[in-house]
Design a protein around this motif. Structure first.
Motif, mmCIF file in Angstrom:
data_model
loop_
_atom_site.group_PDB
_atom_site.id
_atom_site.type_symbol
_atom_site.label_atom_id
_atom_site.label_comp_id
_atom_site.label_asym_id
_atom_site.label_seq_id
_atom_site.Cartn_x
_atom_site.Cartn_y
_atom_site.Cartn_z
ATOM 1 N N SER A 37 -28.660 -2.870 -19.818
ATOM 2 C CA SER A 37 -30.137 -2.142 -20.453
ATOM 3 C C SER A 37 -30.227 -2.323 -21.722
ATOM 4 C CB SER A 37 -30.109 -0.647 -19.936
ATOM 5 O OG SER A 37 -30.165 -0.436 -18.667
ATOM 6 N N ASP A 38 -29.149 -1.924 -22.669
ATOM 7 C CA ASP A 38 -29.353 -2.415 -24.137
ATOM 8 C C ASP A 38 -29.853 -3.929 -24.388
ATOM 9 O OD1 ASP A 38 -29.210 0.220 -24.594
ATOM 10 O OD2 ASP A 38 -26.644 -0.030 -25.219
ATOM 11 N N GLU A 39 -29.103 -4.534 -23.769
ATOM 12 C CA GLU A 39 -29.390 -6.098 -24.159
ATOM 13 C C GLU A 39 -30.747 -6.617 -23.591
ATOM 14 O OE1 GLU A 39 -27.326 -10.338 -22.362
ATOM 15 O OE2 GLU A 39 -25.961 -8.637 -22.403
ATOM 16 N N ILE A 40 -30.940 -6.187 -22.755
ATOM 17 C CA ILE A 40 -32.289 -6.305 -21.988
ATOM 18 C C ILE A 40 -33.603 -5.893 -22.915
ATOM 19 C CG2 ILE A 40 -34.199 -5.937 -20.011
ATOM 20 C CD1 ILE A 40 -31.650 -6.188 -18.258
ATOM 21 N N GLY B 126 -26.537 -3.177 -12.977
ATOM 22 C CA GLY B 126 -27.685 -3.340 -13.904
ATOM 23 C C GLY B 126 -27.795 -2.758 -15.097
ATOM 24 N N SER B 127 -27.276 -1.544 -15.119
ATOM 25 C CA SER B 127 -27.435 -0.717 -16.151
ATOM 26 C C SER B 127 -26.443 -0.947 -17.321
ATOM 27 C CB SER B 127 -27.315 0.955 -15.770
ATOM 28 O OG SER B 127 -26.008 1.001 -15.356
ATOM 29 N N ASP C 211 -28.114 -2.510 -8.362
ATOM 30 C CA ASP C 211 -29.217 -2.350 -9.134
ATOM 31 C C ASP C 211 -29.637 -0.697 -9.487
ATOM 32 O OD1 ASP C 211 -31.780 -2.695 -10.541
ATOM 33 O OD2 ASP C 211 -32.615 -3.430 -8.546
ATOM 34 N N ASP C 212 -28.857 -0.276 -10.439
ATOM 35 C CA ASP C 212 -28.734 1.063 -10.570
ATOM 36 C C ASP C 212 -29.760 1.690 -11.877
ATOM 37 O OD1 ASP C 212 -27.371 -0.079 -12.499
ATOM 38 O OD2 ASP C 212 -25.897 1.711 -12.731
ATOM 39 N N PRO D 1 -27.362 -4.492 -4.107
ATOM 40 C CA PRO D 1 -27.993 -2.990 -3.486
ATOM 41 C C PRO D 1 -28.239 -2.063 -4.410
ATOM 42 C CG PRO D 1 -25.806 -3.016 -3.472
ATOM 43 C CD PRO D 1 -26.034 -4.477 -4.149
ATOM 44 N N GLU D 2 -29.277 -1.308 -4.092
ATOM 45 C CA GLU D 2 -29.547 -0.337 -5.030
ATOM 46 C C GLU D 2 -28.846 0.898 -4.368
ATOM 47 O OE1 GLU D 2 -33.767 0.717 -5.456
ATOM 48 O OE2 GLU D 2 -34.463 -1.486 -5.468
#
Length: 129
Positions: free
Chosen positions: A106-109, A102-103, A69-70, A36-37
């Motif tokens: 972020s660095d890995e993505i 999800g955040s 999914d933040d 979910p968001e």
């Protein structure tokens, strides 16, 4: 009816999972997720998705992840995160320690994107909208 028969006669998702298991497609345990968001409250469709994913994980001795999914902080609020967790528990499904964001990745993505750009496998579009 045996447990195997129950799975074979289950919904189409369970039948597809069983086929993949029987064919050796899976090399690891089943893992499902509800993503979910956190920008609003859950609705009946969310309950269906939670049920489908949680029960598939249970039936096949897998795990169920709640993965928020933040990645849009302008629209998200901790109030919704807490409400979603409360609702999932109210439905009778407990993700336990399997709550992710999800955040967190972020660095890995970002680093993966830089690697792909440096290898010439991706690019950054700098056109105006």
């Amino acid at each position: 009816m045996s447990d195997d028969k129950a799975i074979i006669n289950g919904n189409f998702i369970e039948r597809l999972i069983q086929e993949d298991i029987d064919n050796g497609t899976f090399s690891r345990p089943i893992c499902t997720r509800f993503p979910p968001e956190p920008n609003g409250y859950l609705h009946i469709g969310s309950a269906y998705a939670i049920y489908t994913n949680y029960m598939a994980a249970q039936k096949f001795n897998g795990t169920f992840h709640l993965r928020f999914d933040d990645t849009n902080p302008l629209k998200e609020d901790i109030e919704y995160v807490n409400a979603i967790i409360e609702d999932i528990n109210w439905l009778g499904y407990n993700p336990g320690d399997r709550i992710f964001y999800g955040s967190d990745y972020s660095d890995e993505i970002f680093n993966a994107a830089i690697t792909l750009i440096n290898k010439g496998k991706a690019y950054v579009c700098d056109l105006t909208p």
